[in-house]
Design a protein around this motif. Structure first.
Motif, PDB file in Angstrom:
ATOM      1  N   ALA A 152      -0.139   7.906   1.562  1.00  0.00           N
ATOM      2  CA  ALA A 152      -1.506   7.663   1.878  1.00  0.00           C
ATOM      3  C   ALA A 152      -1.749   6.098   1.645  1.00  0.00           C
ATOM      4  O   ALA A 152      -2.591   5.456   2.262  1.00  0.00           O
ATOM      5  N   HIS A 153      -1.122   5.329   0.946  1.00  0.00           N
ATOM      6  CA  HIS A 153      -1.216   4.121   0.605  1.00  0.00           C
ATOM      7  C   HIS A 153      -0.261   3.161   1.418  1.00  0.00           C
ATOM      8  O   HIS A 153      -0.481   1.926   1.330  1.00  0.00           O
ATOM      9  N   VAL A 154       0.455   3.772   2.239  1.00  0.00           N
ATOM     10  CA  VAL A 154       1.437   3.068   2.995  1.00  0.00           C
ATOM     11  C   VAL A 154       0.646   2.411   4.479  1.00  0.00           C
ATOM     12  O   VAL A 154       0.299   3.624   4.894  1.00  0.00           O
ATOM     13  N   PRO A 155       0.762   1.200   4.653  1.00  0.00           N
ATOM     14  CA  PRO A 155      -0.232   0.645   5.767  1.00  0.00           C
ATOM     15  C   PRO A 155       0.733   1.369   7.073  1.00  0.00           C
ATOM     16  O   PRO A 155       1.915   1.398   7.222  1.00  0.00           O
ATOM     17  N   SER A 199       2.143  12.060  -1.888  1.00  0.00           N
ATOM     18  CA  SER A 199       0.929  11.177  -1.783  1.00  0.00           C
ATOM     19  C   SER A 199       0.965   9.618  -1.613  1.00  0.00           C
ATOM     20  O   SER A 199       0.032   9.202  -1.195  1.00  0.00           O
ATOM     21  N   PHE A 200       2.030   9.317  -1.791  1.00  0.00           N
ATOM     22  CA  PHE A 200       2.460   7.814  -1.718  1.00  0.00           C
ATOM     23  C   PHE A 200       2.103   7.214  -0.201  1.00  0.00           C
ATOM     24  O   PHE A 200       1.942   6.125  -0.017  1.00  0.00           O
TER      25      PHE A 200
END
Length: 169
Positions: A103-106, A100-101
């Motif tokens: 999803a927040h990585v640009p 899920s991490f």
């Protein structure tokens, strides 16, 4: 005349004796042939039995040798096992991961370029190694000045129609 008759009789008797001798000779030869055939059969049977005995002995020797080698290997394996130190095993990992991490990585520009390449490949626009090479040469080339871009591109194309590939969900 009489002499002639006696000569004819003698010749006939002599022919008869010769025939009898030939017949007896043939009988002796046939008897000898039959005895030789019987002797040949006896010798053949003796040879075959001796050959079978030899093969059996060889099989037994091979079997004994294989068993002896097998026992040697087992003893060597047991010695090796006894001298080997046993390490305690580490517990296995569960293998559960939380992605899920991501999803927040640009997304980087390079990631978008790779996604564009995959999309073009799926659509069939990139087929050969030359096509891939040309694509990457164009993508990695320095951008042309803005004025020249406006001259090359038709007026209908605007910034809103140019999109990049979106990352997979």
């Amino acid at each position: 005349r009489r002499r002639r008759e006696t000569e004819v009789i003698r010749e006939a008797e002599e022919r008869e004796r010769k025939r009898e001798k030939e017949r007896q000779k043939k009988e002796r030869n046939m008897a000898l042939f039959e005895r030789l055939e019987a002797l040949r059969e006896i010798v053949r049977e003796d040879y075959l039995s001796a050959l079978e005995d030899k093969v059996d002995r060889q099989r037994r020797k091979l079997k004994e040798r294989d068993e002896k080698e097998k026992r040697k290997k087992e003893v060597a394996e047991k010695k090796k096992e006894a001298t080997r130190r046993k390490k305690p095993r580490q517990p296995r990992s569960d293998g559960t991961s939380d992605w899920s991490f991501l999803a927040h990585v640009p997304e980087t520009q390079f990631y978008r370029l790779i996604e564009l390449e995959y999309e073009m490949k799926r659509e069939g626009k990139l087929k050969t190694a030359c096509d891939f090479r040309d694509l990457w040469d164009r993508m990695l080339a320095p951008p042309p000045p803005k004025e020249s871009l406006l001259q090359i591109m038709p007026a209908e194309v605007s910034d809103s129609t140019i999109t990049t590939a979106s990352p997979p969900a």
